[in-house]
Write a protein that holds these residues in place. Structure first.
Motif, PDB file in Angstrom:
ATOM      1  N   SER A 267       0.828  -1.207   0.000  1.00  0.00           N
ATOM      2  CA  SER A 267       0.000   0.000   0.000  1.00  0.00           C
ATOM      3  C   SER A 267       0.865   1.260   0.000  1.00  0.00           C
ATOM      4  O   SER A 267       2.075   1.217   0.219  1.00  0.00           O
ATOM      5  CB  SER A 267      -0.919   0.007   1.224  1.00  0.00           C
ATOM      6  N   ARG A 268       0.224   2.396  -0.202  1.00  0.00           N
ATOM      7  CA  ARG A 268       0.924   3.675  -0.298  1.00  0.00           C
ATOM      8  C   ARG A 268       1.491   4.133   1.036  1.00  0.00           C
ATOM      9  O   ARG A 268       2.378   4.991   1.063  1.00  0.00           O
ATOM     10  CB  ARG A 268      -0.013   4.761  -0.843  1.00  0.00           C
TER      11      ARG A 268
ATOM     12  N   GLN B  79       2.774   1.913   3.187  1.00  0.00           N
ATOM     13  CA  GLN B  79       3.743   0.892   3.588  1.00  0.00           C
ATOM     14  C   GLN B  79       5.114   1.125   2.988  1.00  0.00           C
ATOM     15  O   GLN B  79       6.123   0.823   3.608  1.00  0.00           O
ATOM     16  CB  GLN B  79       3.264  -0.498   3.140  1.00  0.00           C
TER      17      GLN B  79
ATOM     18  N   GLY C  77       5.145   0.616  -3.065  1.00  0.00           N
ATOM     19  CA  GLY C  77       3.687   0.644  -3.198  1.00  0.00           C
ATOM     20  C   GLY C  77       3.200   1.909  -3.868  1.00  0.00           C
ATOM     21  O   GLY C  77       2.278   1.869  -4.695  1.00  0.00           O
TER      22      GLY C  77
ATOM     23  N   ASP D  94       1.239   1.848  -7.492  1.00  0.00           N
ATOM     24  CA  ASP D  94      -0.095   2.458  -7.486  1.00  0.00           C
ATOM     25  C   ASP D  94      -0.156   3.620  -8.479  1.00  0.00           C
ATOM     26  O   ASP D  94      -1.137   3.771  -9.209  1.00  0.00           O
ATOM     27  CB  ASP D  94      -0.440   2.940  -6.075  1.00  0.00           C
TER      28      ASP D  94
ATOM     29  N   ARG E 132      -6.591   3.340   4.579  1.00  0.00           N
ATOM     30  CA  ARG E 132      -6.757   1.882   4.612  1.00  0.00           C
ATOM     31  C   ARG E 132      -8.235   1.496   4.679  1.00  0.00           C
ATOM     32  O   ARG E 132      -8.633   0.462   4.130  1.00  0.00           O
ATOM     33  CB  ARG E 132      -5.994   1.287   5.797  1.00  0.00           C
TER      34      ARG E 132
ATOM     35  N   ASP F 239      -9.378   1.696   1.242  1.00  0.00           N
ATOM     36  CA  ASP F 239      -8.757   0.597   0.500  1.00  0.00           C
ATOM     37  C   ASP F 239      -9.360  -0.758   0.880  1.00  0.00           C
ATOM     38  O   ASP F 239      -9.248  -1.719   0.123  1.00  0.00           O
ATOM     39  CB  ASP F 239      -7.241   0.559   0.756  1.00  0.00           C
TER      40      ASP F 239
ATOM     41  N   GLN G 292      -7.984   2.681  -4.621  1.00  0.00           N
ATOM     42  CA  GLN G 292      -7.287   2.708  -5.908  1.00  0.00           C
ATOM     43  C   GLN G 292      -8.136   3.416  -6.960  1.00  0.00           C
ATOM     44  O   GLN G 292      -7.626   4.198  -7.766  1.00  0.00           O
ATOM     45  CB  GLN G 292      -6.948   1.288  -6.355  1.00  0.00           C
TER      46      GLN G 292
END
Length: 619
Positions: free
Chosen positions: A402-403, A405, A409, A413, A559, A562, A596
């Protein structure tokens, strides 16, 4: 016909990481490369790291990749960049030995179990109507359960100097011929044409260093890898130097502008906006009186010096004039002339967040073929592609970072959600959560993930757990220990400008005061022993606790969005309320979740509202 689990095409930085990951995960792996001696070659600047990129190298290492280890053993100079700024943008950059770094990486490859290397040119893929089943190299066929393409800047590549066009790959190597048209014409994969370039190499003893500015490394025990690797002391590091363009340089460029491949109409591909040629800089930044250039030795084994910042596609005779106009290079001997290179890459809409080609299950891509620029971005994409090829074989969910993390990521993305029409380059400004994704804490963020997927050993993971426990104990000590009024500590506080200091605050409260450093504070409070990096990491956690907490809350909100999954078979085309552009973009990208979807160019908040309503009805 030979059978493999995973076949990797291309032995550059992406291909090496993909092959290492696959082999380390126990898969029988074949790496196909044009030239074994050029695996992990650095055709442009022999450096690793830099702004944002240095953090990516640490992330690669934290996940179980190999670039950081090789870079530590191949370094000539190491710097910590942005030390005058906050910890969120500080990162490492190493000047690497152009000969030693590839040797180290090639040695790693030779010693890796499950990895076989084959020299040849892949010209086609084996496949049926639904999936990829292998690779064709000349008249040989190799079958596999998954294929990873990491051809870098080699596919149908041409070298450009002025109006002279030559079919060649980077660094004088052969181009990759045949695979690109096969992907387009036989498999329906859409390609794009991109461009990048490299500057001149100068003979070292023809440079007048006495008039140039010295650029030294950082005097600290710095390294990319979190494991035990090489640390090069400052007195063993080579010097780099700084010079500048001038009005004479700019006049030469302007006078010959139409002779360059770029401005003369020869270039067809799109170049990187954040690493432009010198003629592009002179045109786009006409108000600038000068541009800085770095002179960086390429190897201790050669007399070649890299002229960073002077990339150009001018004819050779014009390059002579340009170089000789620079201070300190009036009598420079050019060993290699600069050039631009064009090559084929795959359009971002063709692959998904796992780096798998959407219409061809089992076919993954990594590196500059994804539309990126740089060794570090390439290596990271290769690592993820290699991991996900293995997980595909094993029937497991792909690894999608994820962005909040990792920079890896953020990059993937950006590529899939937003796309790119130019070589994509990672920048710290692209990351919303820079304070959470620092260089120092890449292991805390990603090593647990690397362990869960099988690339990090139990031994290394246990060392991380011990480190985290030690952090907790030392943090608790700093938060519970009240600093007294001992004479030496009062003097220390007075020296920092706190003339009215009185005993009472805890060690943590003292550490939050701007000038206080933990390396000084530990002289007055007994903590468990820590390395310099661990000390810096704990200091950041305490000093920036409020800011970190705020970013964590913002990341948690991301999150939650997401976590709202979108079914893979959803029909955007007939979804009421969506604008036509949003339908087209959502249908092309096929986001996995609402987060996303919200980041796709051309999809606005009202489209997301309609999508959420549709999902709610569907549930």
């Amino acid at each position: 016909m030979s059978n493999y689990d995973v076949i990797v095409i291309g032995g550059g930085h992406a291909g090496m990481e993909a092959a290492f990951a696959s082999a380390h995960l126990g898969k029988k792996t074949l790496l196909i490369t044009l030239n074994k001696k050029m695996m992990s070659n650095m055709p442009c600047n022999p450096s690793i790291g830099g702004s944002a990129k240095g953090i990516v190298v640490r992330e690669i290492d934290a996940l179980g990749g190999m670039m950081g280890k090789g870079a530590d053993y191949g370094q000539l100079q190491m710097k910590m960049l942005n030390t005058g700024k906050g910890p969120g943008v500080q990162c490492l950059r190493a000047q690497e030995d152009k000969l030693d770094y590839p040797k180290v990486m090639q040695k790693f490859a030779e010693e890796t179990e499950n990895l076989e290397i084959y020299e040849g040119m892949a010209t086609a893929l084996l496949h049926d109507e639904t999936k990829v089943t292998g690779v064709k190299v000349g008249d040989k066929e190799f079958t596999s359960k998954a294929v990873v393409i990491t051809t870098g800047t080699y596919m149908e590549s041409v070298i450009l100097r002025g109006h002279h066009v030559e079919e060649a790959g980077p660094d004088g190597e052969k181009p990759s011929k045949g695979l690109s048209p096969y992907l387009r014409d036989n498999m329906g994969i859409e390609l794009i044409r991109l461009k990048t370039g490299t500057p001149q190499r100068i003979k070292a003893d023809s440079i007048d260093y006495s008039v140039l500015e010295e650029q030294l490394g950082t005097d600290a025990p710095l390294k990319f890898s979190f494991e035990d690797t090489n640390i090069l002391p400052l007195d063993k590091q080579i010097k780099c130097y700084l010079t500048y363009t001038n009005e004479k340089t700019h006049k030469i460029i302007r006078d010959h502008l139409l002779e360059s491949a770029m401005y003369g109409g020869v270039v067809k591909g799109v170049g990187p906006r954040y690493c432009p040629s010198i003629e592009d800089k002179v045109v786009r930044f006409a108000d600038k009186e000068r541009h800085q250039l770095f002179l960086e030795p390429e190897s201790i084994h050669t007399d070649s010096v890299y002229l960073q910042g002077f990339s150009t596609s001018m004819p050779e005779y014009v390059q002579d004039e340009m170089v000789h106009s620079l201070k300190g290079l009036e009598h420079a001997v050019i060993l290699k002339y600069a050039y631009a290179i064009e090559y084929d890459a795959i359009k971002t809409e063709e692959y998904d967040y796992s780096l798998e080609i959407r219409k061809w299950p089992g076919l993954f891509i990594g590196g500059q073929i994804c539309g990126t620029s740089g060794y570090e971005e390439a290596a990271a994409l290769g690592l993820i592609a290699g991991i996900n090829a293995c997980r595909k074989i094993d029937g497991k969910e792909p690894l999608i970072l994820s962005r909040d993390q990792s920079y890896i990521g953020v990059m993937i993305d950006d590529l899939v959600s937003k796309g790119t029409k130019e070589p994509y380059r990672l920048l710290s400004s692209r990351a919303e959560y820079r304070l959470l994704m620092r260089s120092d804490n890449a292991d805390l963020r990603l090593t647990p993930i690397g362990h869960s997927i099988g690339l990090i050993s139990d031994e290394r993971y246990n060392r991380l757990l011990e480190k985290m426990a030690k952090f907790d104990r030392n943090k608790a000590l700093l938060e519970s220990t009240h600093m007294g009024e001992k004479e030496d500590f009062v003097k220390y506080m007075n020296s920092l400008g706190y003339s009215d200091y009185k005993g009472g605050p805890t060690g943590a409260e003292i550490l939050r005061r701007p000038p206080v450093k933990l390396k000084d504070l530990v002289k007055y409070i007994e903590l468990e022993e820590m390395s310099d990096e661990e000390m810096f990491q704990l200091e950041v956690l305490i000093k920036y606790e409020g800011y970190i907490s705020k970013e964590m809350k913002e990341a948690e909100r991301l999150r939650k969005v997401d976590s709202i999954k979108i079914p893979g078979n959803i029909d955007y085309t007939h979804m009421d309320g969506l604008r036509l552009e949003a339908r087209q973009k959502l249908n092309a990208v096929r986001p996995l979740n609402v987060g996303q979807a919200s980041r796709i160019s051309g999809v606005n908040p009202s489209d997301i509202s309609m999508l959420l309503m549709h999902l709610k009805k569907g549930q």
